[in-house]
Every structure is written in C-alpha cells, then in structure tokens.
Design a protein around this motif. Structure first.
Motif: not given
Length: 122
Positions: A80-85, A95-98
């Motif tokens: 799980r990768t979460v990019d946040y601002t 934005i969450v990617r798996r």
C-alpha cells in the motif's frame, strides 16, 4: 495608647488584605516571541523480512504546506502506498495505491491450541 494604635493598624491591614489581596506588580511585561513558519524534512524505513514488517515514510513541511508518502505491506501481501498533501486551503488529501510486491512475504504465525471438552463424571 501606642498598643491600641498598633492594634488598630494591624486590624485595618488585615481587613485590607482580605478585601484587596496583593497580586504583585500592576503590569508584568513579558517578551513577545515571534514564531517562524514550520519547516522540516522527515523520513524513516523498516525492512524486516523475518517478521514481514516492511514500511517507510517521508514527509516535508514548509509553513502550512505538508507533502508526504508512506508505504506498508498489508496483511494480504500487497504494497500500500499513500501519497498525501495538506494545507490550510485544501485540507488533507490522499491518493492510495495497492500493488503486488513481486515476491511473497511470509509472516510467522503462532500455532493455534486445540481445546478439548473435559468429561466430568459424578
């Protein structure tokens, strides 16, 4: 006469102390501290194949603007990768990617004990 006058002064002082308690100087001057806008860069990571604990995080902040990313391996083995601002105008956005890792993560599991019913005779 002096004793009576001294007693009168002590009595008036006691009354004034009860009605008008002393709180120190009338004005206390405190220095004003100006805070600078927050600014930092932060990161960490853990990669333990034995326990399956694989995660990382990076974050940077300049004033009200925060940008960051964190990753972790979910229980189903996907990354799980979460990019946040975050900022004062837009609030928090992520934005969450798996996605598959490409290799299998084996997690140690403790054995489950069987519980057998006990027979009880009178």
């Amino acid at each position: 006469m002096f004793k009576l006058f001294a007693l009168l002064i002590v009595g008036i002082s006691a009354v004034l102390a009860i009605e008008y308690p002393y709180h120190g100087p009338a004005a206390i001057i405190k220095p004003v501290e100006v805070e600078a806008p927050a600014h930092y860069d932060f990161s960490y990571s853990v990669h333990d194949e034995h326990t399956g604990d694989i995660k990382s995080q990076t974050e940077s902040r300049k004033g009200d603007q925060v940008h960051g990313q964190y990753t972790l391996v979910d229980a189903d083995g996907l990354l799980r990768t979460v990019d946040y601002t975050s900022d004062a105008h837009n609030g928090f956005n992520a934005i969450v990617r798996r996605e598959p890792l490409g290799h299998k993560v084996i997690k140690a599991v403790a054995p489950i004990a069987k519980v057998l019913p006990l027979a009880y005779h009178h």
